[in-house]
Structure formats: structure tokens, C-alpha cells
Design a protein around this motif. Structure first.
Motif, mmCIF file in Angstrom:
data_model
loop_
_atom_site.group_PDB
_atom_site.id
_atom_site.type_symbol
_atom_site.label_atom_id
_atom_site.label_comp_id
_atom_site.label_asym_id
_atom_site.label_seq_id
_atom_site.Cartn_x
_atom_site.Cartn_y
_atom_site.Cartn_z
ATOM 1 N N UNK A 42 0.306 15.499 -0.340
ATOM 2 C CA UNK A 42 -0.876 14.668 -0.120
ATOM 3 C C UNK A 42 -1.115 13.810 -1.354
ATOM 4 N N UNK A 43 -1.509 12.549 -1.127
ATOM 5 C CA UNK A 43 -1.674 11.588 -2.216
ATOM 6 C C UNK A 43 -2.990 10.835 -2.042
ATOM 7 N N UNK A 44 -3.703 10.628 -3.156
ATOM 8 C CA UNK A 44 -4.867 9.743 -3.198
ATOM 9 C C UNK A 44 -4.501 8.572 -4.094
ATOM 10 N N UNK A 45 -4.860 7.350 -3.671
ATOM 11 C CA UNK A 45 -4.627 6.151 -4.477
ATOM 12 C C UNK A 45 -5.957 5.422 -4.578
ATOM 13 N N UNK A 53 -4.812 1.280 -11.568
ATOM 14 C CA UNK A 53 -4.484 1.871 -10.279
ATOM 15 C C UNK A 53 -4.065 3.307 -10.563
ATOM 16 N N UNK A 54 -4.618 4.270 -9.821
ATOM 17 C CA UNK A 54 -4.324 5.680 -10.063
ATOM 18 C C UNK A 54 -3.753 6.299 -8.795
ATOM 19 N N UNK A 55 -2.655 7.023 -8.959
ATOM 20 C CA UNK A 55 -2.028 7.761 -7.864
ATOM 21 C C UNK A 55 -2.110 9.236 -8.227
ATOM 22 N N UNK A 107 6.101 4.163 -3.518
ATOM 23 C CA UNK A 107 4.990 3.269 -3.267
ATOM 24 C C UNK A 107 5.313 1.903 -3.855
ATOM 25 N N UNK A 108 5.148 0.853 -3.073
ATOM 26 C CA UNK A 108 5.335 -0.499 -3.568
ATOM 27 C C UNK A 108 4.128 -0.890 -4.400
#
Length: 147
Positions: A42-45, A53-55, A107-108
Motif C-alpha cells: 500500500x502506498x500514499x502519495x 512530493x512524498x511517497x 511511479x512516473x
């Protein structure tokens, strides 16, 4: 008299739940330990007030040495492997629900990210990758001269 709200999807959800309980365990064997391979964390961006920008990726049970973070051609690549616990013999397990195997997410990145200043931190099973924006991409306030 009380107002009763009608939710037509509640009945569908209840039927779905009953069907899952009816057929859910029919095809799952407790001794089946083949649930290994690739998995997707699971990822939050999100964007911070400082215009980074935080991943954040959940990687429970992994060590820092098992994780690799790369930036290639404006693409952020997260790789790793969650290894199966070797302390317990496989035949001693009665049920395995946690996921093991390789992890690969990419992720691009927008062209506004400064890829030379990317940093990563791993703490409590959560990988945090900070991707600062280029200075020219950050908003700035323009002073207005009074004539």
C-alpha cells in the motif's frame, strides 16, 4: 415518526457478504503455503507545504537491506523482497496469510521533481521517499510596485 433512509446497495452488500462466507473457504486449504510471489504494498502519495512530493510505502516485516530505491528516467522504482520466515518449518504452519516474495512498484515523476535531491527513510516498516520540486517549479510571491 422517524425518517428511514433507503440504501439500495445495502442489500447487495449483504448478499455479497453472505456469498463470500458461503463460498469463501471452499477453495482455500489451510495447509496451502503457495501464496508467495509478487505482492504490491500500500502506498500514499502527497505533497507537503514545503512543496515536496512524498511517497510512503508500507513494507512490514522487511529490513532496510531488503529494499532498493532508484530514480531512472523520471521514474521512481521501489524494489525489494520479503523473505519467508526460516525459523519455522513450512510443514509446521497451519495457515499463512501474510504475503512474501518480491516487491516492485514504479511511479512516473512529474518534470518538476529535482531527482538529484531525492532522499529515503525507512522506519517502523514504512518507507518514506521525499522528492523535492525544482526551485523554478516552486510557487513564489511577486512583489507589486506602486507607481
Amino acid at each position: 415518526m422517524a425518517i428511514v433512509r433507503v440504501d439500495p446497495f445495502r442489500e447487495i452488500a449483504a448478499i455479497h457478504d453472505r456469498m463470500n462466507r458461503l463460498f469463501g473457504n471452499a477453495y482455500v486449504r489451510d495447509e496451502d503455503t503457495s501464496f508467495r510471489g509478487s505482492w504490491v504494498p500500500a502506498v500514499d502519495i502527497f505533497e507537503t507545504e514545503n512543496h515536496d512530493l512524498v511517497v510512503r510505502a508500507e513494507l512490514p516485516g522487511m529490513n532496510r537491506e531488503d529494499i532498493e530505491v532508484n530514480v531512472e528516467n523520471s521514474t521512481l522504482v521501489l524494489k525489494g523482497e520479503k523473505k519467508f520466515d526460516a525459523e519455522v518449518k513450512e510443514e509446521n504452519y497451519r495457515r499463512i496469510e501474510r504475503t512474501y516474495g518480491t516487491v516492485h512498484r514504479s511511479f512516473t515523476l512529474p518534470s518538476t521533481v529535482d531527482t538529484s535531491k531525492v532522499s529515503a527513510e525507512f522506519k517502523n516498516g514504512v518507507l518514506t521517499v521525499r522528492l523535492p520540486f525544482r526551485e523554478e517549479a516552486k510557487p513564489r510571491t511577486i512583489a507589486i510596485d506602486v507607481a
